[in-house]
Design a protein around this motif. Sequence first.
Motif, PDB file in Angstrom:
ATOM      1  N   LEU A   1       0.832  -1.204   0.000  1.00 58.39           N
ATOM      2  CA  LEU A   1       0.000   0.000   0.000  1.00 58.39           C
ATOM      3  C   LEU A   1       0.869   1.257   0.000  1.00 58.39           C
ATOM      4  O   LEU A   1       0.581   2.237  -0.703  1.00 58.39           O
ATOM      5  N   TYR A   2       1.935   1.218   0.791  1.00 55.17           N
ATOM      6  CA  TYR A   2       2.883   2.341   0.824  1.00 55.17           C
ATOM      7  C   TYR A   2       3.475   2.577  -0.562  1.00 55.17           C
ATOM      8  O   TYR A   2       3.550   3.714  -1.043  1.00 55.17           O
ATOM      9  N   HIS A   3       3.888   1.483  -1.213  1.00 55.64           N
ATOM     10  CA  HIS A   3       4.504   1.614  -2.532  1.00 55.64           C
ATOM     11  C   HIS A   3       3.516   2.150  -3.571  1.00 55.64           C
ATOM     12  O   HIS A   3       3.901   2.933  -4.449  1.00 55.64           O
ATOM     13  N   VAL A   4       2.255   1.731  -3.465  1.00 51.27           N
ATOM     14  CA  VAL A   4       1.248   2.256  -4.389  1.00 51.27           C
ATOM     15  C   VAL A   4       1.108   3.764  -4.195  1.00 51.27           C
ATOM     16  O   VAL A   4       1.052   4.543  -5.163  1.00 51.27           O
ATOM     17  N   GLY A   5       1.081   4.196  -2.923  1.00 47.76           N
ATOM     18  CA  GLY A   5       0.983   5.619  -2.646  1.00 47.76           C
ATOM     19  C   GLY A   5       2.162   6.402  -3.194  1.00 47.76           C
ATOM     20  O   GLY A   5       1.995   7.472  -3.795  1.00 47.76           O
ATOM     21  N   ILE A   6       3.373   5.862  -3.021  1.00 45.94           N
ATOM     22  CA  ILE A   6       4.576   6.510  -3.539  1.00 45.94           C
ATOM     23  C   ILE A   6       4.512   6.607  -5.063  1.00 45.94           C
ATOM     24  O   ILE A   6       4.860   7.642  -5.666  1.00 45.94           O
ATOM     25  N   ALA A   7       4.039   5.540  -5.705  1.00 53.06           N
ATOM     26  CA  ALA A   7       3.975   5.538  -7.171  1.00 53.06           C
ATOM     27  C   ALA A   7       3.002   6.599  -7.671  1.00 53.06           C
ATOM     28  O   ALA A   7       3.283   7.316  -8.647  1.00 53.06           O
ATOM     29  N   TYR A   8       1.835   6.695  -7.017  1.00 56.29           N
ATOM     30  CA  TYR A   8       0.880   7.736  -7.408  1.00 56.29           C
ATOM     31  C   TYR A   8       1.447   9.129  -7.159  1.00 56.29           C
ATOM     32  O   TYR A   8       1.239  10.057  -7.962  1.00 56.29           O
ATOM     33  N   TRP A   9       2.152   9.270  -6.039  1.00 57.07           N
ATOM     34  CA  TRP A   9       2.775  10.569  -5.733  1.00 57.07           C
ATOM     35  C   TRP A   9       3.779  10.942  -6.806  1.00 57.07           C
ATOM     36  O   TRP A   9       3.804  12.063  -7.314  1.00 57.07           O
ATOM     37  N   ASN A  10       4.617   9.980  -7.168  1.00 58.60           N
ATOM     38  CA  ASN A  10       5.626  10.245  -8.209  1.00 58.60           C
ATOM     39  C   ASN A  10       4.990  10.544  -9.565  1.00 58.60           C
ATOM     40  O   ASN A  10       5.568  11.255 -10.384  1.00 58.60           O
ATOM     41  N   ASN A  11       3.789   9.963  -9.753  1.00 59.68           N
ATOM     42  CA  ASN A  11       3.105  10.142 -11.044  1.00 59.68           C
ATOM     43  C   ASN A  11       2.358  11.460 -11.142  1.00 59.68           C
ATOM     44  O   ASN A  11       1.795  11.803 -12.176  1.00 59.68           O
ATOM     45  N   GLY A  12       2.321  12.188 -10.015  1.00 57.88           N
ATOM     46  CA  GLY A  12       1.645  13.492 -10.032  1.00 57.88           C
ATOM     47  C   GLY A  12       0.157  13.366  -9.935  1.00 57.88           C
ATOM     48  O   GLY A  12      -0.566  14.251 -10.346  1.00 57.88           O
TER      49      GLY A  12
END
Length: 326
Positions: free
Chosen positions: A315-326
């Motif tokens: 879940l943390y990694h999904v959040g980071i990926a969305y954050w990085n994706n803007g």
Amino acid sequence: MLAIRWFERERALRAELGLSETDDFSGSLYNLATLYLEEGNYSEAGGLAEQLIANDRKLYGSASEDFVSSMLSTIDIFFRLDKLDEAEKLLLSTVREQPKNSLLRGVVLSKLADLYTMTSQYSKATRALNGALDIIERTAGENSVEFLSAVINLGILQMGQGKFAEAEETFDFVLTEISPEDPAYATILNNQGLVYKSLGQLDRAEKTFLLIKELDSINLGVTHPDFAITLTNLAFVYSDKGEFSKAEKLLTRALEIQRNNGEQQTQSYGRKLNNLARVYRMAGAPEKAIPLHQQALSRFRKTLGKRSAEAATTLYHVGIAYWNNG
């Protein structure tokens, strides 16, 4: 594999003749479980191994070398199938059934320590392994196969505890004590490669994993699940070196091998999905990472439940990926 077909026919005939509780029937079960394991068919191997230990318990008793040997093979299969709770129960019950200071008790304790290391229960692993090393040294000696196997488990425990310098020394010692032709040689090299990576010695790690890749391709074949593990470890090194295209290619191939072996619903497959997603994030392509993390999350929820540590990390990694994706 032709051998499997003939052993299956043998097993069926012995069962038909009422000879299922015999040495020969156990031999047939062992041969089949071993062949299915070598082929990477872990679910079939697991069912046969469970039959084998039930048969051997009746035939030889749980304190016999034959039973312990069958039990250890079954534990290896349980590890592959993520049946860790079943593995712990079987190991604990087998330890209790061994004479207090016997070599077999030491061997089983060493395997129990391996399980506890795998599940990050390092205090339990340390206690079990200290007991194992003490018993095995007194009963079999420091030059025995059993003692070296326990020392290997010590190195793996040291890795889990972050004691990489100590682990490097441990594996260096073992590698000087065994032949490159030994079946365990590649496994020890693999652990040493992981130590090099953790110490930031990436060129040494790359060289080590390339050698293991060559050995595995010859000894196991390029479709075996263990070959996928080697590809994954080499991919980690390339990822740390910033060579993302090489890492992507290796992880994609590792996932393909697992799918072809029916392992797409396992925790191991979920971790490789996360690993590939991590490579995409590091390479600046978070949009490719998001669906992979989500697929991994689905696997962990099915195998571990919704409230596992693996699920939380994903879940943390999904959040980071969305954050990085803007």
